[in-house]
Motif scaffolding. Structure first.
Motif, PDB file in Angstrom:
ATOM      1  N   TYR A 111       0.849  -1.192   0.000  1.00 58.89           N
ATOM      2  CA  TYR A 111       0.000   0.000   0.000  1.00 58.89           C
ATOM      3  C   TYR A 111       0.888   1.245   0.000  1.00 58.89           C
ATOM      4  O   TYR A 111       1.862   1.326   0.749  1.00 58.89           O
ATOM      5  N   LEU A 113       1.342   5.331   0.524  1.00 56.83           N
ATOM      6  CA  LEU A 113       0.793   6.472   1.250  1.00 56.83           C
ATOM      7  C   LEU A 113       1.318   7.767   0.641  1.00 56.83           C
ATOM      8  O   LEU A 113       2.528   7.967   0.541  1.00 56.83           O
ATOM      9  N   CYS A 115       2.364  11.558   0.685  1.00 58.31           N
ATOM     10  CA  CYS A 115       2.942  12.314   1.789  1.00 58.31           C
ATOM     11  C   CYS A 115       3.810  13.435   1.231  1.00 58.31           C
ATOM     12  O   CYS A 115       3.892  13.639   0.017  1.00 58.31           O
ATOM     13  N   ASP A 153       5.344   9.789  -2.113  1.00 58.55           N
ATOM     14  CA  ASP A 153       4.611   8.636  -1.586  1.00 58.55           C
ATOM     15  C   ASP A 153       5.600   7.580  -1.133  1.00 58.55           C
ATOM     16  O   ASP A 153       6.733   7.505  -1.613  1.00 58.55           O
ATOM     17  N   PHE A 229       0.218   2.537   7.863  1.00 59.36           N
ATOM     18  CA  PHE A 229      -1.150   2.204   8.266  1.00 59.36           C
ATOM     19  C   PHE A 229      -1.636   3.110   9.402  1.00 59.36           C
ATOM     20  O   PHE A 229      -2.827   3.433   9.488  1.00 59.36           O
ATOM     21  N   GLU A 231      -0.740   6.295   9.780  1.00 61.58           N
ATOM     22  CA  GLU A 231      -1.063   7.569   9.140  1.00 61.58           C
ATOM     23  C   GLU A 231      -2.388   7.473   8.375  1.00 61.58           C
ATOM     24  O   GLU A 231      -3.183   8.414   8.368  1.00 61.58           O
ATOM     25  N   GLU A 232      -2.620   6.333   7.735  1.00 60.67           N
ATOM     26  CA  GLU A 232      -3.871   6.134   7.013  1.00 60.67           C
ATOM     27  C   GLU A 232      -5.045   6.108   7.987  1.00 60.67           C
ATOM     28  O   GLU A 232      -6.120   6.662   7.715  1.00 60.67           O
ATOM     29  N   ARG A 233      -4.840   5.470   9.133  1.00 62.25           N
ATOM     30  CA  ARG A 233      -5.889   5.426  10.158  1.00 62.25           C
ATOM     31  C   ARG A 233      -6.224   6.830  10.646  1.00 62.25           C
ATOM     32  O   ARG A 233      -7.400   7.201  10.792  1.00 62.25           O
ATOM     33  N   SER A 235      -5.817   9.616   9.012  1.00 58.00           N
ATOM     34  CA  SER A 235      -6.476  10.332   7.927  1.00 58.00           C
ATOM     35  C   SER A 235      -7.954   9.964   7.840  1.00 58.00           C
ATOM     36  O   SER A 235      -8.816  10.836   7.647  1.00 58.00           O
ATOM     37  N   ARG A 236      -8.279   8.699   8.010  1.00 58.80           N
ATOM     38  CA  ARG A 236      -9.677   8.257   7.957  1.00 58.80           C
ATOM     39  C   ARG A 236     -10.476   8.823   9.116  1.00 58.80           C
ATOM     40  O   ARG A 236     -11.641   9.191   8.966  1.00 58.80           O
TER      41      ARG A 236
END
Length: 245
Positions: A111, A113, A115, A153, A229, A231-233, A235-236
């Motif tokens: 995945y 990200l 950035c 990214d 993951f 950072e993605e969490r 963001s969500r």
């Protein structure tokens, strides 16, 4: 057919294949790392003997392995049986006979990200490249200037970054950047291989690079994936609780 897809210097992953009369292990077999040193025929290849913590791993003759080759046009997989091992020109080598056809291997992509992370990089000198490729312990010199760049990214497999400096495709780079790890900024110093380099149409003199990690420490890779993951969490969660949602 084999030599059309695999070249000298390509990296390899080897994982032991269990025989039918053996009990299946409770955990997956260990993965070893090697590289191609010579293609002797369309079904015989010479590879380096794997090393772990500077120690040679003496894979037994007649043992069979699931082999994944990192070719220039993608990943390829086949089965191979070790038929000889020897020393040549101060290198410890294995001779492997292919016991199945070579086929394209589809690995799950990491995945990525998006950035904007500051990074510093430079091209490895020739002597450093030789040391890194020999998989011997090394310490890179800090006496050489680093070029500023920005990671746009990041994934567990590599980076995409932009810089005013052009780094040539196929070259090895020293890359240094910081990520949050355990609530603190941790410095990551990794060796990367340049996969592509293009000049941006809308920004003349600025080059976008795609690079893969080169023999990265598995612990550091897992830390990078964990950071992505996390950072993605975050963001969500921001999107979920924003006034517009």
């Amino acid at each position: 057919m084999f030599s059309k897809f695999i070249s000298i210097g390509d990296k390899i992953e080897l994982q032991a294949v269990s025989r039918e009369d053996e009990e299946k292990p409770e955990s997956p077999a260990k993965v070893y790392h090697s590289e191609v040193t010579e293609i002797q025929s369309e079904d015989t290849v010479e590879i380096t003997m794997p090393m772990e913590k500077s120690k040679l791993i003496l894979l037994p003759i007649d043992s069979e392995y699931d082999m994944i080759f990192y070719g220039s046009s993608g990943l390829f997989q086949c089965l191979g049986r070790i038929i000889d091992r020897y020393k040549s020109n101060n290198s410890y080598l294995l001779l492997v006979e292919m016991t199945s056809n070579l086929r394209k291997y589809q690995r799950r992509e990491f995945y990525r990200l998006r950035c904007a992370l500051e990074m510093h990089a430079r091209t490895l000198r020739e002597d450093e490249v030789q040391t890194v490729e020999s998989r011997m312990p090394y310490t890179l010199s800090n006496d050489f200037p680093l070029k500023e760049s920005v990671i746009v990214d990041i994934s567990g497999g590599g980076l995409r970054f932009v810089a005013a400096q052009r780094f040539e495709q196929g070259s090895l780079l020293y890359c240094s950047y910081h990520l949050m790890n355990g609530g603190e900024h941790k410095k990551y110093e990794v060796i990367c291989k340049v996969i592509s380099c293009i000049e941006l149409d809308n920004r003349p003199g600025t080059f976008e690079h795609r690079v893969q990690y080169y023999d990265i420490d598995p612990v550091e890779r897992e830390e990078i994936i964990k950071y992505i993951f996390e950072e993605e969490r975050k963001s969500r969660q921001k999107k979920r609780f924003s006034p517009e949602s």
